[in-house]
Write a protein that holds these residues in place. Structure first.
Motif, PDB file in Angstrom:
ATOM      1  N   GLY A  18      44.509  29.599  32.713  1.00 14.61           N
ATOM      2  CA  GLY A  18      45.290  28.634  33.479  1.00 14.61           C
ATOM      3  C   GLY A  18      46.149  29.233  34.569  1.00 14.61           C
ATOM      4  O   GLY A  18      46.702  28.501  35.390  1.00 14.61           O
ATOM      5  N   GLU A  19      46.265  30.561  34.582  1.00 17.14           N
ATOM      6  CA  GLU A  19      47.115  31.176  35.597  1.00 17.14           C
ATOM      7  C   GLU A  19      46.367  31.204  36.932  1.00 17.14           C
ATOM      8  O   GLU A  19      45.185  31.540  36.985  1.00 17.14           O
ATOM      9  N   THR A  20      47.039  30.871  38.018  1.00 21.25           N
ATOM     10  CA  THR A  20      46.377  30.908  39.319  1.00 21.25           C
ATOM     11  C   THR A  20      46.202  32.350  39.765  1.00 21.25           C
ATOM     12  O   THR A  20      46.877  33.263  39.272  1.00 21.25           O
ATOM     13  N   ARG A  21      45.290  32.544  40.704  1.00 20.55           N
ATOM     14  CA  ARG A  21      45.092  33.883  41.265  1.00 20.55           C
ATOM     15  C   ARG A  21      46.385  34.422  41.858  1.00 20.55           C
ATOM     16  O   ARG A  21      46.737  35.573  41.681  1.00 20.55           O
ATOM     17  N   GLU A  22      47.082  33.537  42.566  1.00 20.72           N
ATOM     18  CA  GLU A  22      48.324  33.974  43.210  1.00 20.72           C
ATOM     19  C   GLU A  22      49.339  34.442  42.170  1.00 20.72           C
ATOM     20  O   GLU A  22      49.972  35.494  42.320  1.00 20.72           O
ATOM     21  N   ASP A  23      49.488  33.660  41.095  1.00 24.42           N
ATOM     22  CA  ASP A  23      50.485  34.032  40.082  1.00 24.42           C
ATOM     23  C   ASP A  23      50.113  35.339  39.384  1.00 24.42           C
ATOM     24  O   ASP A  23      50.977  36.176  39.112  1.00 24.42           O
ATOM     25  N   LEU A  24      48.817  35.502  39.102  1.00 21.48           N
ATOM     26  CA  LEU A  24      48.394  36.736  38.443  1.00 21.48           C
ATOM     27  C   LEU A  24      48.618  37.943  39.367  1.00 21.48           C
ATOM     28  O   LEU A  24      49.087  39.000  38.923  1.00 21.48           O
ATOM     29  N   LEU A  25      48.315  37.773  40.641  1.00 19.03           N
ATOM     30  CA  LEU A  25      48.552  38.868  41.593  1.00 19.03           C
ATOM     31  C   LEU A  25      50.025  39.255  41.595  1.00 19.03           C
ATOM     32  O   LEU A  25      50.375  40.438  41.551  1.00 19.03           O
ATOM     33  N   ARG A  26      50.893  38.259  41.625  1.00 20.73           N
ATOM     34  CA  ARG A  26      52.335  38.555  41.641  1.00 20.73           C
ATOM     35  C   ARG A  26      52.757  39.266  40.356  1.00 20.73           C
ATOM     36  O   ARG A  26      53.549  40.198  40.375  1.00 20.73           O
ATOM     37  N   ARG A  27      52.209  38.822  39.250  1.00 18.60           N
ATOM     38  CA  ARG A  27      52.586  39.432  37.971  1.00 18.60           C
ATOM     39  C   ARG A  27      52.149  40.894  37.921  1.00 18.60           C
ATOM     40  O   ARG A  27      52.794  41.732  37.286  1.00 18.60           O
ATOM     41  N   LEU A  28      51.048  41.216  38.614  1.00 21.77           N
ATOM     42  CA  LEU A  28      50.562  42.594  38.625  1.00 21.77           C
ATOM     43  C   LEU A  28      51.275  43.449  39.669  1.00 21.77           C
ATOM     44  O   LEU A  28      50.983  44.639  39.801  1.00 21.77           O
ATOM     45  N   GLY A  29      52.187  42.834  40.430  1.00 18.21           N
ATOM     46  CA  GLY A  29      52.979  43.625  41.365  1.00 18.21           C
ATOM     47  C   GLY A  29      52.517  43.553  42.809  1.00 18.21           C
ATOM     48  O   GLY A  29      53.036  44.275  43.660  1.00 18.21           O
TER      49      GLY A  29
END
Lengths: 147, 215
Positions: B133-144
């Protein structure tokens, strides 16, 4: 004196040109060379009698490919090497080249207009291997300023 | 710079100042105190105060330029402009030196020629980072990463591995690509620009699901 940067890098191929495993490398070669030729700061690169690239030249061993070029500055060469489509070739190099077990690339300063010979390039690589990075033969990681 | 890395991070402790920093960091071009004041709805003097504190702490770089494009007498004073500093700040308590270890690992990978093993490990690490359910944008941000929409792709304004990427670009960019391939499955490719991350991610619509075919 205006100084230009000369660079030699060599690689031991995993197979001959006819090897299907090498097709990814040879198939992309013209595109990457055209990218280099048009890159800001590119001055010259060694080519064989065919005139397109240096892949048929084997001065350091039958399975060792060489790449010898001159650039206006270390920065322009660094940009081409690591900030262009060339980066993807570097990333994939283990698909086509085996680890050499020794230093495989050397940079040195030459007077603008000078075209380094293969023998000269080989001496610089030997010097770097023998003495580590100096003003006469150095790496991207430990560069020396232009004289 | 005042206070070193701890001081730099400490300068972000105040919520309004942190908002100022985040506005500057997200901006495509250097910004003036007027831009910040307008964006955050605060006074120009207060904006300038925060900006200068952040610059003192080494978090922002300062330059001067005439915004109007005019030159010569009557063009007015150049504006003070701020952009996020390139310098990396890391605080770990107690101190840890992962950067040195990362360079040692990268040296060993190159010497042994085991980039394929590195890329495989990075792909697995990326796959572990997925969350339903996580968007690509949110996952990218979470990875730094700092994603910026550019047509059909996310460009990434920063490289989370910048230090070791400078000493070992080929292996680090390769591992970076593999990490994101693991996280997203497809639509990830190398496309270096003069600044920022060497990888772009297609914006797509599929989130991070349905990537099972990769494994």
């Amino acid at each position: 004196m205006t100084a230009h940067l000369a660079q030699l890098n060599i690689g031991r191929m995993l197979g001959p040109k006819e090897d299907p495993g090498m097709s990814g490398f040879y198939g992309d070669l013209d595109r990457i060379n055209a990218l280099a030729d048009g890159w800001p700061g590119f001055v010259w690169r060694l080519v064989d009698a065919e005139g397109a690239d240096a892949t048929s030249l084997r001065p350091f061993g039958d399975d060792i490919m060489i790449n010898l070029s001159v650039w206006e500055s270390l920065e322009t060469l660094r940009d081409f090497t690591f900030r262009s489509g060339h980066l993807d070739v570097l990333r994939r190099r283990r698909e086509w080249f085996m680890p050499l077990g020794d230093i495989y690339a050397v940079n040195w300063w030459v007077p603008a207009g000078h075209r380094p010979t293969v023998a000269e390039a080989g001496e610089r690589l030997d010097l770097l291997r023998r003495e580590g990075p100096t003003a006469s033969a150095f790496t991207f990681r430990d560069p020396f300023p232009a004289p | 710079m005042v206070g070193g890395d701890v001081g730099a991070v400490g300068a972000l402790g105040e919520p309004q100042r942190r908002a100022v920093y985040e506005h500057v960091a997200a901006a495509v071009a250097p910004v003036s105190r007027n831009d910040v004041a307008e964006a955050l709805g605060i006074g120009r003097n207060l904006a300038a105060h925060h900006l200068d504190k952040l610059a003192d702490a080494g978090l922002l770089d300062v330059s001067f330029a005439r915004l109007s494009g005019r030159t010569g007498p009557g063009a007015g004073r150049p504006s003070k402009l701020y952009r996020r500093a390139a310098a990396e700040h890391a605080v770990s308590l107690p101190p840890r030196g992962y950067r040195v270890l990362a360079e040692v690992f990268a040296d060993a990978v190159e010497a042994a020629g085991v980039e394929p093993a590195l890329y495989a490990a990075a792909r697995e690490q990326g796959a572990r980072q997925r969350a339903d359910g996580e968007t690509r944008e949110d996952l990218l941000r979470r990875l730094g990463y700092e994603p910026v929409a550019d047509g059909d792709v996310w460009r990434l304004r920063n490289c989370p591995f910048d230090g070791v990427a400078r000493t070992h670009p080929a292996v680090v960019c390769g591992a970076n690509l593999a990490l994101l391939e693991g996280a997203f499955g497809d639509g990830v490719r190398i496309d270096p620009r003069p600044e920022g991350c060497c990888v772009v991610v297609e914006r797509g619509t599929g989130g991070t699901k349905n990537n099972g075919s990769l494994f």
